[in-house]
Motif scaffolding. Structure first.
Motif, short mmCIF file in Angstrom:
data_model
loop_
_atom_site.label_atom_id
_atom_site.label_comp_id
_atom_site.label_asym_id
_atom_site.label_seq_id
_atom_site.Cartn_x
_atom_site.Cartn_y
_atom_site.Cartn_z
N UNK A 25 0.83 -1.21 0.00
CA UNK A 25 0.00 0.00 0.00
C UNK A 25 0.86 1.25 0.00
N UNK A 26 1.94 1.24 0.78
CA UNK A 26 2.84 2.39 0.80
C UNK A 26 3.45 2.64 -0.57
N UNK A 27 3.89 1.57 -1.23
CA UNK A 27 4.50 1.71 -2.56
C UNK A 27 3.49 2.30 -3.55
N UNK A 28 2.26 1.80 -3.51
CA UNK A 28 1.25 2.28 -4.46
C UNK A 28 0.80 3.70 -4.13
N UNK A 29 0.65 4.03 -2.84
CA UNK A 29 0.28 5.40 -2.47
C UNK A 29 1.31 6.40 -2.98
#
Length: 247
Positions: A25-29
């Motif tokens: 999720x961090x990577x995509x955000x």
């Protein structure tokens, strides 16, 4: 990035960001333009995740969600945020005859009580922007029974209820509150179960779409709920499970 799905200009707080769904999720955000505040217990892993993120100004915060005081201290140190992803969690499996007060307390403290207190402190300290989005990680286990999963299932059932109540409580601030119910996702948590390759393959075959989930599958749903594309969605628990609960 001219899209309702962009997170450009938003600051997103992600707990459990050092691995699995939180990391994806961090990577995509970050890819979608957000400034990300990464929260977890392991500083080395958090720094590794930060090195994977597009953009700059991302922040790491070392917090143990089994410690309520650490949760409050975290909020004191934060800027105003536009989104919160409560991904930190544990799942230690026990048959009910082996459950005791300590095991119950640990499970609910990390999976339910600390996430609830995080939102409380963010609200009290006015650290949640008007119109922000909160996403809790629940699980299909909350309604899809499996042996030895009583504590985890109960803690995630509590998250489902918390989601709906907070969606009403915070609607006057235009703050949206939703949750995600993943099926079995191939993460470090699943690997810790000690299942053999044969057992994992058998599990995968039980899923109508023919495979276990990937962290990115869940991250896609989370980012949708964080984005303005979901601006009229609140109080739902989105099932992302490859169809397994259809059986």
């Amino acid at each position: 990035m001219d899209s309702l799905f962009t997170l450009s200009g938003k600051t997103i707080l992600i707990t459990g960001a050092s691995s699995g769904i939180g990391r994806a999720t961090a990577v995509l955000c970050a890819k979608m333009g957000a400034t990300v505040i990464l929260v977890a217990r392991d500083e080395e892993k958090l720094n590794q995740v930060r090195s994977m993120l597009e953009g700059s100004n991302h922040i790491c915060k070392i917090v143990d969600f089994a410690d309520y005081d650490s949760v409050e201290s975290l909020v004191e140190s934060l800027p105003i945020v536009d989104g919160v992803v409560n991904s930190a969690g544990i799942n230690n499996k026990y048959l009910i005859k082996f459950v005791d007060e300590v095991k119950m307390d640990n499970m609910f403290k990390v999976n339910c009580f600390s996430p609830a207190l995080l939102i409380k402190h963010l609200l009290k300290k006015k650290k949640l922007a008007k119109g922000s989005s909160i996403v809790f990680l629940s699980s299909i286990s909350s309604t899809y029974a499996t042996i030895s999963n009583a504590l985890y299932a109960a803690s995630k059932g509590a998250i489902n209820s918390l989601t709906r109540v907070l969606a009403l409580e915070l609607s006057s601030m235009k703050i949206r509150v939703n949750s995600i119910q993943p099926g079995m996702v191939n993460t470090e948590m699943v690997k810790a179960y000690g299942l053999s390759e044969e057992e994992l393959e058998a599990n995968a075959k039980s899923y109508p779409l023919g495979r276990l989930g990937k962290p990115e599958d869940i991250a896609n749903g989370i980012v949708f709920l964080l984005s303005d594309a979901s601006c009229w969605i609140t109080g739902i628990s989105l099932i992302i499970d490859g169809g397994v609960t259809l059986r």
